[in-house]
Design an enzyme around this catalytic site. Sequence first.
Site, PDB file in Angstrom:
ATOM      1  N   LYS A  13       0.826  -1.203   0.000  1.00 30.79           N
ATOM      2  CA  LYS A  13       0.000   0.000   0.000  1.00 30.79           C
ATOM      3  C   LYS A  13       0.867   1.263   0.000  1.00 30.79           C
ATOM      4  O   LYS A  13       0.622   2.186  -0.767  1.00 30.79           O
ATOM      5  CB  LYS A  13      -0.925   0.059   1.230  1.00 30.79           C
ATOM      6  CG  LYS A  13      -1.891  -1.114   1.349  1.00 30.79           C
ATOM      7  CD  LYS A  13      -2.879  -0.905   2.485  1.00 30.79           C
ATOM      8  CE  LYS A  13      -2.240  -0.862   3.878  1.00 30.79           C
ATOM      9  NZ  LYS A  13      -1.617  -2.152   4.284  1.00 30.79           N
ATOM     10  N   ARG A  88      -9.071   1.160   9.092  1.00 29.63           N
ATOM     11  CA  ARG A  88      -8.660  -0.210   9.389  1.00 29.63           C
ATOM     12  C   ARG A  88      -9.693  -0.954  10.223  1.00 29.63           C
ATOM     13  O   ARG A  88      -9.483  -2.135  10.528  1.00 29.63           O
ATOM     14  CB  ARG A  88      -7.368  -0.165  10.196  1.00 29.63           C
ATOM     15  CG  ARG A  88      -6.110  -0.514   9.430  1.00 29.63           C
ATOM     16  CD  ARG A  88      -4.985  -0.294  10.419  1.00 29.63           C
ATOM     17  NE  ARG A  88      -3.798  -1.031  10.146  1.00 29.63           N
ATOM     18  CZ  ARG A  88      -2.760  -0.541   9.460  1.00 29.63           C
ATOM     19  NH1 ARG A  88      -2.821   0.640   8.896  1.00 29.63           N
ATOM     20  NH2 ARG A  88      -1.659  -1.263   9.326  1.00 29.63           N
ATOM     21  N   ARG A 127      11.866  -6.699   4.950  1.00 28.96           N
ATOM     22  CA  ARG A 127      11.888  -5.246   4.744  1.00 28.96           C
ATOM     23  C   ARG A 127      12.934  -4.578   5.630  1.00 28.96           C
ATOM     24  O   ARG A 127      13.109  -4.920   6.794  1.00 28.96           O
ATOM     25  CB  ARG A 127      10.507  -4.670   5.066  1.00 28.96           C
ATOM     26  CG  ARG A 127      10.494  -3.140   5.037  1.00 28.96           C
ATOM     27  CD  ARG A 127       9.119  -2.597   4.901  1.00 28.96           C
ATOM     28  NE  ARG A 127       8.296  -2.834   6.075  1.00 28.96           N
ATOM     29  CZ  ARG A 127       7.001  -2.490   6.124  1.00 28.96           C
ATOM     30  NH1 ARG A 127       6.410  -1.941   5.090  1.00 28.96           N
ATOM     31  NH2 ARG A 127       6.317  -2.719   7.220  1.00 28.96           N
ATOM     32  N   ARG A 160      12.135  -2.431  11.048  1.00 34.39           N
ATOM     33  CA  ARG A 160      11.103  -1.830  11.891  1.00 34.39           C
ATOM     34  C   ARG A 160      10.796  -2.789  13.029  1.00 34.39           C
ATOM     35  O   ARG A 160      10.690  -3.982  12.813  1.00 34.39           O
ATOM     36  CB  ARG A 160       9.831  -1.625  11.059  1.00 34.39           C
ATOM     37  CG  ARG A 160       9.545  -0.178  10.744  1.00 34.39           C
ATOM     38  CD  ARG A 160       8.478  -0.058   9.692  1.00 34.39           C
ATOM     39  NE  ARG A 160       7.181  -0.567  10.127  1.00 34.39           N
ATOM     40  CZ  ARG A 160       6.062  -0.444   9.400  1.00 34.39           C
ATOM     41  NH1 ARG A 160       6.100   0.156   8.236  1.00 34.39           N
ATOM     42  NH2 ARG A 160       4.925  -0.923   9.841  1.00 34.39           N
ATOM     43  N   ARG A 171       0.054  -8.934  13.424  1.00 33.32           N
ATOM     44  CA  ARG A 171      -0.515  -7.890  12.552  1.00 33.32           C
ATOM     45  C   ARG A 171      -1.452  -8.494  11.517  1.00 33.32           C
ATOM     46  O   ARG A 171      -2.497  -7.931  11.206  1.00 33.32           O
ATOM     47  CB  ARG A 171       0.601  -7.109  11.857  1.00 33.32           C
ATOM     48  CG  ARG A 171       1.233  -6.069  12.768  1.00 33.32           C
ATOM     49  CD  ARG A 171       2.603  -5.664  12.307  1.00 33.32           C
ATOM     50  NE  ARG A 171       2.611  -4.954  11.048  1.00 33.32           N
ATOM     51  CZ  ARG A 171       3.697  -4.820  10.288  1.00 33.32           C
ATOM     52  NH1 ARG A 171       4.842  -5.372  10.670  1.00 33.32           N
ATOM     53  NH2 ARG A 171       3.639  -4.142   9.170  1.00 33.32           N
TER      54      ARG A 171
HETATM   55  P1  ADP Z   1       1.421  -1.961   7.996  1.00 32.58           P
HETATM   56  O1  ADP Z   1       0.279  -1.665   7.039  1.00 32.58           O
HETATM   57  O2  ADP Z   1       2.661  -2.393   7.299  1.00 32.58           O
HETATM   58  O3  ADP Z   1       1.029  -2.823   9.169  1.00 32.58           O
HETATM   59  P2  ADP Z   1       1.458   0.800   8.931  1.00 32.58           P
HETATM   60  O4  ADP Z   1       2.694   1.561   8.749  1.00 32.58           O
HETATM   61  O5  ADP Z   1       0.251   1.169   8.129  1.00 32.58           O
HETATM   62  O6  ADP Z   1       1.903  -0.690   8.699  1.00 32.58           O
HETATM   63  O7  ADP Z   1       1.015   0.814  10.471  1.00 32.58           O
HETATM   64  C1  ADP Z   1       1.900   0.501  11.508  1.00 32.58           C
HETATM   65  C2  ADP Z   1       1.160   0.468  12.844  1.00 32.58           C
HETATM   66  O8  ADP Z   1       0.557   1.756  13.106  1.00 32.58           O
HETATM   67  C3  ADP Z   1      -0.015  -0.501  12.912  1.00 32.58           C
HETATM   68  O9  ADP Z   1       0.393  -1.809  13.242  1.00 32.58           O
HETATM   69  C4  ADP Z   1      -0.873   0.138  14.012  1.00 32.58           C
HETATM   70  O10 ADP Z   1      -0.347  -0.098  15.293  1.00 32.58           O
HETATM   71  C5  ADP Z   1      -0.716   1.618  13.743  1.00 32.58           C
HETATM   72  N1  ADP Z   1      -1.761   2.119  12.819  1.00 32.58           N
HETATM   73  C6  ADP Z   1      -1.573   2.631  11.572  1.00 32.58           C
HETATM   74  N2  ADP Z   1      -2.749   2.981  11.017  1.00 32.58           N
HETATM   75  C7  ADP Z   1      -3.713   2.677  11.941  1.00 32.58           C
HETATM   76  C8  ADP Z   1      -5.131   2.782  11.969  1.00 32.58           C
HETATM   77  N3  ADP Z   1      -5.823   3.270  10.920  1.00 32.58           N
HETATM   78  N4  ADP Z   1      -5.775   2.363  13.073  1.00 32.58           N
HETATM   79  C9  ADP Z   1      -5.125   1.889  14.124  1.00 32.58           C
HETATM   80  N5  ADP Z   1      -3.795   1.741  14.163  1.00 32.58           N
HETATM   81  C10 ADP Z   1      -3.081   2.137  13.094  1.00 32.58           C
END
Ligand code: ADP
Length: 220
Positions: A13, A88, A127, A160, A171
Amino acid sequence: MRIVLLGPPGAGKGTQAKVLSERLKVRHISTGDMLREAVKDQTELGIRALTYMKAGELVPDDIIIALIDDTLRDTDCSQSFVLDGFPRTERQAQALDKLLTVRKMPLDMVLYLNTSPEVSVTRLSGRRVCANCGINYHITNMQPKIDGICDSCQGSLIQRPDDKKETILNRLDVYIQQTTPLIDYYQRRGLLKECSGDLDVEALFEALKSLFEEKGLLIA
Ligand code: ADP
Ligand code: ZN
């Protein structure tokens, strides 16, 4: 143009959102990037979010919804944006609908990157990110010119904390439990367009381009 990118962690994404936002000249809104920035700056938001992020859990809806509400007040995303990592949960999706309805700017499309768990795990566990500028690399698919060093800024490449094996599995679990209901949510609203997130970066971008073309939109 207002777009949401939907898909599991590791679907690509972030990578696609970046390209799309450059080509379409719209703002890229990544809740993950904003939260990581807040953690780095040790703001109140960052301090509250950190424990959830480290565990691969979602940050509570109220915090994230407030963050998006603030972001949408910025003039440069008043009309057009690519949302990456938000919504999400169903509550977040409902809140987004409300925020956009009052602004009279409905979503145009939700692009669902349907990605197999095997591909997600491989991408996330391999990654590496630049600690300085945040560019992503991969130990086999997207190697830097010099091992461990960012091509663009010479920063060091790190993993990360949430890309550790145990956290990745959590996740994906959180995604299945809390985010997959959104596929149906947007399908019912006639907004969902699906393609395979297993494709490599260029092929996936081509697939997304065709989805735009179906809507009569050409990406140069
Ligand atoms: P990925 O899609 O690779 O899991 P992101 O960088 O989008 O990683 O998100 C990393 C972390 O940030 C998530 O695991 C969560 O803890 C938090 N996060 C990001 N976006 C949201 C969201 N919309 N709602 C709740 N937590 C979020
Ligand atoms: Zn860098």
